[in-house]
Scaffold this active site. Structure first.
Site, PDB file in Angstrom:
ATOM      1  N   LYS A 119       0.832  -1.212   0.000  1.00 53.01           N
ATOM      2  CA  LYS A 119       0.000   0.000   0.000  1.00 53.01           C
ATOM      3  C   LYS A 119       0.863   1.258   0.000  1.00 53.01           C
ATOM      4  O   LYS A 119       0.469   2.288  -0.550  1.00 53.01           O
ATOM      5  CB  LYS A 119      -0.932  -0.015   1.215  1.00 53.01           C
ATOM      6  CG  LYS A 119      -1.923  -1.169   1.231  1.00 53.01           C
ATOM      7  CD  LYS A 119      -2.931  -1.023   2.343  1.00 53.01           C
ATOM      8  CE  LYS A 119      -2.313  -1.103   3.729  1.00 53.01           C
ATOM      9  NZ  LYS A 119      -1.731  -2.425   4.044  1.00 53.01           N
ATOM     10  N   LYS A 155       5.931  -9.953   2.559  1.00 57.89           N
ATOM     11  CA  LYS A 155       5.068  -9.032   1.833  1.00 57.89           C
ATOM     12  C   LYS A 155       5.323  -9.140   0.323  1.00 57.89           C
ATOM     13  O   LYS A 155       6.474  -9.241  -0.117  1.00 57.89           O
ATOM     14  CB  LYS A 155       5.329  -7.593   2.290  1.00 57.89           C
ATOM     15  CG  LYS A 155       5.038  -7.350   3.775  1.00 57.89           C
ATOM     16  CD  LYS A 155       3.558  -7.424   4.081  1.00 57.89           C
ATOM     17  CE  LYS A 155       3.277  -7.066   5.528  1.00 57.89           C
ATOM     18  NZ  LYS A 155       1.831  -7.045   5.827  1.00 57.89           N
ATOM     19  N   HIS A 214      -5.648 -11.411  13.178  1.00 58.67           N
ATOM     20  CA  HIS A 214      -4.665 -10.403  12.789  1.00 58.67           C
ATOM     21  C   HIS A 214      -4.012  -9.737  13.991  1.00 58.67           C
ATOM     22  O   HIS A 214      -4.689  -9.242  14.881  1.00 58.67           O
ATOM     23  CB  HIS A 214      -5.367  -9.335  11.935  1.00 58.67           C
ATOM     24  CG  HIS A 214      -4.552  -8.113  11.677  1.00 58.67           C
ATOM     25  ND1 HIS A 214      -4.826  -6.890  12.250  1.00 58.67           N
ATOM     26  CD2 HIS A 214      -3.448  -7.915  10.912  1.00 58.67           C
ATOM     27  CE1 HIS A 214      -3.962  -5.992  11.843  1.00 58.67           C
ATOM     28  NE2 HIS A 214      -3.100  -6.578  11.034  1.00 58.67           N
TER      29      HIS A 214
END
Length: 401
Positions: free
Chosen positions: A49, A198, A329
């Site tokens: 992001k 990631k 999470h």
């Protein structure tokens, strides 16, 4: 035909918020201390992001803590959090709604959650309002477990005393392959059982190169996951997923927009690799719909993002009913208790970011994390947390011990 109202009667209904206290109510919330804590990170972190310009690098975590005390002298500590924005707003909202549950029996947790939900109803069912409510809800559950003299996991009915644990430490996109390998080695030395890296760069070949380098580096018995942080569209995610289906990943996390339940469901049907998502959902309704509509193989719903322990238990029950696994999470300090109460083996996500907030540490060894044996959440705020506090408000009697 005319209706003769004089002969009609409608049965009276109990007020939604409950009737005045009866004999079963033996305690009341007497006070709280609410705090806004800004916890700095050693190094700003970048995921997909950030790389695509949608977000700024993460440099700090905003924590809203709630320290609560009852008339009988029982105490509970809960917290909520946000990343990048909203900390001041959440603190202001917490101060505004705290009076709604003052004087109520702290054992009536479900009813108090509903009172707070309706107090914030104009803000919508989810989002910042529910995340703020999570601080009160976790404080109430912490208090209840402490009164019982049990760790929260045991109060809920634990299925196990240890859980699998993985992390992403050092696996962000700003790290080189050599840096990722070194970070993974450090994690394995700590006793971590899975490594998540990631992905989601504009150049998919670079993602594949990094994936294969890490898979070759990690021992075969170490689980390996990837996280795209919502950066792919449906066609690309399916193409990429089919390519890495042979890698033996434990799961692919958030390949699509968090609210694209249908798209995630399509991927779950067409890929061998399990699809994990749900961390960005902010209401129990969304969390339940994700599972009901087949939107994941693994639910990553975050308890504090959907409003605390109370709604998480409902989401967890739905996952159990639909034979969906869970990997909550972040927030290992809380989720270790909740996931221990899930019938199937779960994953806990290790993050060291919150460790400075607390005096206690979780025990990690042999790829697993142990449920603490201390009552409640087993956490107390550290002196560092006090130093990082930027605002404090007492509601009623001071809740801080």
């Amino acid at each position: 035909m005319a209706l003769d109202l004089s002969t009609r009667r409608i049965a009276a209904r109990q007020p939604f918020g409950g009737v005045p206290k009866g004999k079963a109510s033996q305690d009341a919330i007497k006070g709280m201390t609410l705090s806004h804590i800004v916890l700095p990170l050693e190094n700003p972190l970048s995921d997909a992001k950030v790389l695509t310009g949608r977000q700024s690098a993460l440099a700090a975590v905003d924590i809203i803590s709630c320290e609560m005390v009852s008339e009988n002298g029982h105490r509970g500590m809960g917290f909520a959090y946000t990343l990048r924005a909203g900390g001041s707003g959440m603190f202001a909202l917490a101060c505004e709604i705290a009076d709604r549950i003052m004087g109520h029996d702290p054992n009536d947790i479900g009813r108090l959650w509903e009172l707070l939900r309706w107090q914030t109803n104009s803000l919508g069912q989810g989002g910042m309002s529910y995340q703020t409510i999570g601080a009160f809800d976790t404080a109430l559950w912490d208090m209840k477990a402490k009164v019982a003299g049990l760790p929260l996991a045991k109060l809920l009915g634990a299925h196990r005393d240890t859980l699998r644990i993985y992390n992403s430490q050092g696996q962000y996109l700003q790290a080189s392959i050599d840096e990722m390998k070194a970070a993974a080695d450090r994690s394995l030395t700590l006793g971590i059982g899975g490594i998540k890296m990631k992905v989601g760069q504009p150049d998919g070949q670079e993602d594949l190169k990094r994936i294969m380098a890490m898979r070759d580096h990690l021992p075969d018995d170490i689980a390996f996951m990837i996280d795209a942080n919502q950066q792919w569209d449906r066609a690309y995610a399916l193409q990429f997923g089919k390519i890495v289906d042979e890698v033996g990943l434990a799961f692919i996390e958030e390949p699509l927009d968090a609210l694209d339940i249908e798209g995630h469901a399509e991927l779950a049907r067409n890929l061998s690799t399990p699809i994990a998502t749900g961390e960005m959902l902010t209401s129990p309704t969304e969390a339940i719909q994700l599972v009901q509509k087949g939107g994941c193989d693994i639910s990553q719903v975050d308890a504090l993002r959907i409003g605390g322990v109370t709604p998480f238990l409902k989401a967890m029950a739905m996952a159990e009913a639909h034979r969906v696994q869970i990997a909550p999470h972040w927030l290992m300090e809380l989720h270790v208790h909740l996931a221990a109460a899930f019938p199937e083996e779960a994953w806990i996500e290790h993050f060291h970011w919150l460790e400075p907030l607390f005096d206690e540490r979780l025990e990690i060894a042999d790829g697993r994390v142990a449920v603490p044996d201390r009552p409640g959440l087993g956490l107390t705020l550290s002196d560092k947390a006090r130093d990082w506090t930027v605002a404090t408000q007492d509601i009623g009697e001071r809740g801080r011990a």
